[in-house]
Motif scaffolding. Structure first.
Motif, mmCIF file in Angstrom:
data_model
loop_
_atom_site.group_PDB
_atom_site.id
_atom_site.type_symbol
_atom_site.label_atom_id
_atom_site.label_comp_id
_atom_site.label_asym_id
_atom_site.label_seq_id
_atom_site.Cartn_x
_atom_site.Cartn_y
_atom_site.Cartn_z
ATOM 1 N N GLU A 1 15.797 -0.021 -12.098
ATOM 2 C CA GLU A 1 16.476 -0.301 -13.363
ATOM 3 C C GLU A 1 15.524 -0.207 -14.550
ATOM 4 O O GLU A 1 15.943 -0.013 -15.675
ATOM 5 C CB GLU A 1 17.161 -1.675 -13.331
ATOM 6 N N ILE A 2 14.216 -0.324 -14.305
ATOM 7 C CA ILE A 2 13.225 -0.220 -15.377
ATOM 8 C C ILE A 2 12.695 1.210 -15.458
ATOM 9 O O ILE A 2 12.607 1.796 -16.521
ATOM 10 C CB ILE A 2 12.052 -1.191 -15.136
ATOM 11 N N ASP B 1 3.146 -3.950 -10.180
ATOM 12 C CA ASP B 1 3.090 -2.546 -10.603
ATOM 13 C C ASP B 1 4.139 -1.668 -9.933
ATOM 14 O O ASP B 1 4.220 -0.478 -10.227
ATOM 15 C CB ASP B 1 1.700 -1.968 -10.310
ATOM 16 N N ILE B 2 4.925 -2.231 -9.033
ATOM 17 C CA ILE B 2 5.955 -1.434 -8.356
ATOM 18 C C ILE B 2 7.074 -1.151 -9.345
ATOM 19 O O ILE B 2 7.646 -2.085 -9.913
ATOM 20 C CB ILE B 2 6.521 -2.169 -7.121
ATOM 21 N N GLU C 1 0.835 -1.205 0.000
ATOM 22 C CA GLU C 1 0.000 0.000 0.000
ATOM 23 C C GLU C 1 0.869 1.254 0.000
ATOM 24 O O GLU C 1 0.526 2.245 -0.637
ATOM 25 C CB GLU C 1 -0.944 0.017 1.201
ATOM 26 N N ALA C 2 1.994 1.229 0.710
ATOM 27 C CA ALA C 2 2.902 2.381 0.724
ATOM 28 C C ALA C 2 3.470 2.642 -0.670
ATOM 29 O O ALA C 2 3.583 3.796 -1.099
ATOM 30 C CB ALA C 2 4.018 2.161 1.734
ATOM 31 N N HIS C 3 3.799 1.570 -1.408
ATOM 32 C CA HIS C 3 4.273 1.746 -2.785
ATOM 33 C C HIS C 3 3.174 2.356 -3.647
ATOM 34 O O HIS C 3 3.444 3.250 -4.460
ATOM 35 C CB HIS C 3 4.705 0.404 -3.382
ATOM 36 N N CYS C 4 1.955 1.890 -3.476
ATOM 37 C CA CYS C 4 0.835 2.444 -4.229
ATOM 38 C C CYS C 4 0.634 3.917 -3.886
ATOM 39 O O CYS C 4 0.434 4.750 -4.766
ATOM 40 C CB CYS C 4 -0.433 1.636 -3.947
ATOM 41 N N ALA D 1 11.439 6.518 -10.441
ATOM 42 C CA ALA D 1 10.456 6.145 -9.421
ATOM 43 C C ALA D 1 10.639 7.122 -8.258
ATOM 44 O O ALA D 1 11.700 7.718 -8.106
ATOM 45 C CB ALA D 1 10.678 4.708 -8.976
ATOM 46 N N PRO D 2 9.616 7.343 -7.410
ATOM 47 C CA PRO D 2 9.694 8.374 -6.366
ATOM 48 C C PRO D 2 10.949 8.321 -5.492
ATOM 49 O O PRO D 2 11.589 9.342 -5.279
ATOM 50 C CB PRO D 2 8.438 8.121 -5.530
#
Length: 175
Positions: free
Chosen positions: A144-145, A139-140, A49-52, A149-150
């Motif tokens: 490297e992709i 979805d995280i 949930e934190a990643h979302c 990201a935040p």
């Protein structure tokens, strides 16, 4: 008293998060974006949930994120009354809202959660949300992709500002 300091408030939630669990974490996030009247503390049930949350907050189209929004009543596949708690409701800048369900991909597949979510979406009041989104561990973003990201953006910005590099082992001791 500092005139710039704003006390954070606890975000309202439709349900309480259990204090103890063997399978998840208890996470609190503070939304300090400048347009909010004061910082808001939201309680989350897991690292997923934190990643979302990070993904939702980073999206410039999203104006507000509500964790643990009110429960939704619907009729299950057998026609019986049921209740579902979405993990987030995200309000967009255009006024629409997205209901977000967060689940590990293995559970989605094991329990055919996508079918249940489609059924809920078909009965979802438009006053609650106009779309439904399923967020899984697939979805995280991986650095490297998705290099921006935040977390990666924060590290890059700190380097630009001249923050000293701390060796990883020292960082682990400080944490």
């Amino acid at each position: 008293m500092n005139p710039f300091f704003r006390f954070p408030v606890l975000a309202p939630a439709s349900r309480t998060i259990p204090a103890r669990s063997k399978a998840s974490a208890r996470v609190q996030v503070v939304d300090v974006r400048s347009f909010l009247p004061q910082p808001v503390i939201s309680r989350l049930e897991s690292g997923l949930e934190a990643h979302c949350w990070d993904q939702l907050i980073a999206d410039p189209e999203i104006r507000e994120v509500q964790a643990q929004p009110p429960a939704i009543r619907y009729r299950d596949a057998r026609g019986r009354p049921a209740v579902h708690h979405f993990d987030f409701r995200a309000r967009l800048t255009d006024g629409n809202a997205i209901a977000v369900a967060v689940r590990p991909l293995a559970r989605v597949r094991k329990y055919r959660f996508e079918d249940t979510l489609r059924l809920i979406a078909s009965q979802l009041p438009r006053s609650f949300a106009t779309r439904v989104l399923l967020f899984t561990d697939a979805d995280i973003p991986r650095p490297e992709i998705v290099p921006h990201a935040p977390t990666t953006r924060l590290i890059e910005r700190a380097r630009e500002l001249g923050a000293p590099m701390i060796p990883a082992f020292t960082h682990m001791i400080l944490a």
